[in-house]
Design a protein around this motif. Structure first.
Motif, short mmCIF file in Angstrom:
data_model
loop_
_atom_site.label_atom_id
_atom_site.label_comp_id
_atom_site.label_asym_id
_atom_site.label_seq_id
_atom_site.Cartn_x
_atom_site.Cartn_y
_atom_site.Cartn_z
N PHE A 38 11.65 -4.36 -5.43
CA PHE A 38 12.90 -4.13 -5.33
C PHE A 38 13.42 -5.29 -4.09
CE2 PHE A 38 12.59 0.06 -7.33
CZ PHE A 38 12.43 -0.40 -8.62
N SER A 39 12.74 -5.61 -3.25
CA SER A 39 12.93 -6.36 -2.06
C SER A 39 12.90 -7.96 -2.38
CB SER A 39 12.42 -6.06 -0.69
OG SER A 39 12.37 -4.57 -0.38
N GLY A 40 12.59 -8.20 -3.50
CA GLY A 40 12.56 -9.31 -3.82
C GLY A 40 11.11 -10.25 -3.92
N TYR A 41 9.98 -9.37 -3.63
CA TYR A 41 8.75 -9.94 -3.54
C TYR A 41 7.88 -9.54 -4.95
CZ TYR A 41 9.30 -10.88 1.60
OH TYR A 41 9.71 -11.04 2.58
N ASP A 42 6.87 -10.36 -5.12
CA ASP A 42 6.28 -9.94 -6.43
C ASP A 42 5.00 -9.70 -5.79
OD1 ASP A 42 4.75 -9.81 -8.69
OD2 ASP A 42 4.83 -11.81 -9.17
N PRO A 43 4.53 -8.14 -5.79
CA PRO A 43 3.34 -7.69 -5.35
C PRO A 43 2.00 -8.45 -6.12
CG PRO A 43 4.74 -6.03 -5.50
CD PRO A 43 5.15 -7.24 -6.36
N THR A 44 2.27 -8.88 -7.34
CA THR A 44 1.07 -8.95 -8.11
C THR A 44 0.30 -10.54 -7.34
OG1 THR A 44 2.11 -8.41 -10.26
CG2 THR A 44 0.46 -10.15 -10.21
N ASP A 45 1.25 -11.35 -7.06
CA ASP A 45 0.58 -12.47 -6.22
C ASP A 45 -0.05 -12.43 -5.03
OD1 ASP A 45 1.93 -14.10 -8.41
OD2 ASP A 45 3.62 -14.40 -7.21
N PHE A 46 0.36 -11.44 -4.47
CA PHE A 46 -0.29 -10.84 -3.01
C PHE A 46 -1.52 -10.39 -3.22
CE2 PHE A 46 4.09 -11.80 -1.85
CZ PHE A 46 4.21 -12.66 -0.73
N LYS A 47 -1.64 -9.38 -4.28
CA LYS A 47 -2.63 -8.51 -4.51
C LYS A 47 -4.02 -9.32 -5.11
CE LYS A 47 -0.80 -5.32 -6.86
NZ LYS A 47 -0.51 -3.84 -7.73
N VAL A 48 -3.53 -10.34 -6.01
CA VAL A 48 -4.40 -11.42 -6.48
C VAL A 48 -5.20 -12.07 -5.46
CG1 VAL A 48 -4.79 -13.40 -8.14
CG2 VAL A 48 -3.38 -11.44 -8.80
N LEU A 49 -4.13 -12.56 -4.64
CA LEU A 49 -4.56 -13.55 -3.32
C LEU A 49 -5.68 -12.57 -2.39
CD1 LEU A 49 -4.74 -15.86 -1.72
CD2 LEU A 49 -2.67 -15.11 -0.49
N VAL A 50 -5.16 -11.42 -2.08
CA VAL A 50 -6.06 -10.77 -1.16
C VAL A 50 -7.37 -10.18 -1.85
CG1 VAL A 50 -6.13 -8.41 0.15
CG2 VAL A 50 -4.24 -9.69 0.02
N PHE A 51 -7.30 -10.02 -3.15
CA PHE A 51 -8.68 -9.56 -4.07
C PHE A 51 -9.30 -10.82 -4.05
CE2 PHE A 51 -10.61 -7.90 -8.03
CZ PHE A 51 -11.22 -7.03 -7.26
N ALA A 52 -9.01 -11.75 -4.19
CA ALA A 52 -9.85 -13.15 -4.36
C ALA A 52 -10.48 -13.28 -3.03
CB ALA A 52 -9.04 -14.39 -4.65
N ILE A 53 -9.61 -13.44 -1.73
CA ILE A 53 -10.26 -13.35 -0.53
C ILE A 53 -11.45 -12.42 -0.28
CG2 ILE A 53 -9.70 -13.47 1.68
CD1 ILE A 53 -7.03 -14.31 1.45
N SER A 54 -11.10 -11.32 -0.63
CA SER A 54 -12.13 -10.09 -0.46
C SER A 54 -13.29 -10.31 -1.35
CB SER A 54 -11.62 -8.59 -0.94
OG SER A 54 -12.45 -7.68 -0.68
N ARG A 87 0.82 -1.31 0.04
CA ARG A 87 0.08 0.05 0.04
C ARG A 87 0.91 1.34 0.03
NH1 ARG A 87 -2.60 1.04 5.53
NH2 ARG A 87 -0.62 1.74 5.96
N ASP A 88 1.92 1.27 0.74
CA ASP A 88 2.84 2.41 1.05
C ASP A 88 3.78 2.59 0.09
OD1 ASP A 88 2.39 2.18 4.49
OD2 ASP A 88 1.05 3.23 3.13
N ASP A 89 4.40 1.47 -0.38
CA ASP A 89 5.48 1.72 -1.06
C ASP A 89 5.80 0.46 -2.11
OD1 ASP A 89 7.81 2.23 -2.79
OD2 ASP A 89 8.74 3.15 -1.19
N GLU A 90 4.84 0.20 -3.08
CA GLU A 90 4.92 -1.12 -3.87
C GLU A 90 6.19 -1.13 -4.41
OE1 GLU A 90 2.46 -3.23 -7.57
OE2 GLU A 90 1.50 -1.84 -6.22
N SER A 91 6.79 -0.25 -4.94
CA SER A 91 8.20 -0.22 -5.92
C SER A 91 9.32 -0.84 -4.77
CB SER A 91 8.58 0.89 -6.18
OG SER A 91 7.48 1.57 -7.41
N ARG A 92 9.25 -0.28 -3.77
CA ARG A 92 10.16 -1.09 -2.79
C ARG A 92 10.10 -2.37 -2.56
NH1 ARG A 92 11.88 2.54 2.36
NH2 ARG A 92 12.77 3.65 0.82
N VAL A 93 8.79 -3.02 -2.33
CA VAL A 93 8.46 -4.20 -2.14
C VAL A 93 8.88 -5.22 -3.26
CG1 VAL A 93 6.58 -6.07 -1.96
CG2 VAL A 93 6.42 -3.67 -0.76
#
Length: 373
Positions: free
Chosen positions: A231-247, A223-229
């Motif tokens: 660059f830290s080695g995480y793929d925000p896409t997977d987490f956003k898809v998961l949270v959106f599906a749960i929601s 939410r606060d800094d997706e670019s830094r996430v």
């Protein structure tokens, strides 16, 4: 520090259990059947508000299309209820449009387990698919909101125009029995009400668990800094898809309970205005608080009911005024304001910390010590 955290968790659990018991054991004695049914509907709306808070408050994804998932959950359970007819007969509305054979996709909804599974799975899969197509192209912000709003228009027009399949504008109404008992009976409605309270507690606990620990911090980081996430080695896409599906699944469950207690479901729940109202509930209560989503849904809907009864011609102005006051005076919502009063029950994770301050983070130091040992 950890003892204090455990104590706060125990206090929160005690408060949640106490409120649930009051809602199930005390409130039904005080309220009339009509008012209790109204409260049950609002509690089901509080469930979908939790889903909105999960993706908007914690993950920063402003969805203006959650009415789709809410409506799909409602239609799934309603289709099963409309099939509670003598063997060989069709739902009443189909005969009005000359339908002589039950459509193939209605057939599985004879089964109650299939209908319950559809309430959760269909909205979750649709949300996950939509989220994947959007997030993999790194679409976010206002563009994501516009796409979800456009999807709402598509689904609204589709269900609104299907008279033979879903009774069009009127939707699915006049439910009679479920497991041989009358749906509209006061005892049956009390069961639905109690189940709504139970699932509201379960949904709150699920969202509380998801937003705690490393997963919760990762959502806040997105939410606060997706670019830094990224660059830290995480793929925000997977987490956003998961949270959106749960929601989406949460919204489907909320739609099913709302349909059971309102006695109908129509394309109106997929209207843009209704999806925007969901966002207003969370904004009024306070984003990224969970309890604020519940409070906002109950407060706004009760205010709407009261004002529409007292001022039927101008109550919409009151609702708009309430939202403007919240945005201008209490931008963090009611619970957000309480957070500044240092009330422990309403504490929430702050924004992501910057890298230099991680060196002084007690959790980071504790993990470093464990690795060294």
């Amino acid at each position: 520090m950890r003892r204090k955290g455990r104590r706060l968790i125990l206090i929160e659990i005690g408060v949640v259990v106490a409120i649930a018991l009051i809602l199930i054991l005390v409130i039904p004695v005080i309220l009339s059947s009509f008012r209790l049914n109204l409260l049950g509907r609002f509690l089901s709306l509080a469930i979908v508000a939790l889903g909105i808070d999960l993706i908007w408050g914690y993950t920063g994804l402003l969805s203006l299309g959650h009415g789709i998932f809410f409506g799909l959950g409602g239609y799934a359970i309603a289709m099963h209820l409309k099939l509670q007819v003598p063997q060989g007969e069709l739902p009443d509305f189909m005969g009005l449009y000359g339908v002589t054979q039950l459509p193939w996709f209605w057939q599985p909804f004879y089964s109650f387990p299939v209908a319950i599974a559809a309430v959760v799975i269909i909205p979750a899969v649709l949300a996950g698919l939509l989220g994947y197509l959007v997030f993999r192209n790194r679409i976010k912000g206002v563009y994501f909101s516009i796409l979800t709003q456009a999807a709402t228009i598509v689904f609204f027009n589709f269900f609104n125009g299907q008279q033979k399949l879903f009774n069009g504008t009127n939707g699915l109404i006049d439910f009679t029995t479920l497991f041989g008992i009358t749906v509209s009976d006061s005892k049956t409605q009390f069961i639905f009400y109690s189940l709504t309270v139970l699932f509201l507690v379960i949904t709150y606990c699920l969202c509380r668990w998801l937003t705690s620990g490393r997963f919760g911090w990762l959502l806040i980081a997105i939410r606060d800094d997706e670019s830094r996430v990224r660059f830290s080695g995480y793929d925000p896409t997977d987490f956003k898809v998961l949270v959106f599906a749960i929601s989406g699944a949460i919204a489907g469950i909320a739609g099913a309970f709302y349909t059971l207690q309102s006695g109908s479901v129509s394309p109106r729940v997929m209207d843009i205005a209704f999806s925007i109202e969901m966002v207003i509930w969370v904004a009024v209560g306070g984003r990224a608080t969970l309890i604020g989503a519940i409070l906002g849904a109950l407060l706004v809907n009760y205010a709407r009911t009261f004002l529409s009864e007292q001022f039927p011609e101008i109550w919409l102005f009151f609702e708009g005024g309430l939202f403007l006051i919240i945005v201008t005076v209490l931008p963090d919502g009611i619970v957000g304001w309480l957070l500044h009063q240092k009330i422990p029950l309403f504490q929430r994770p702050s924004q992501i910390t910057t890298y230099p301050s991680l060196e002084q983070d007690p959790e980071v130091q504790h993990e470093r010590e464990n690795i060294e040992n």
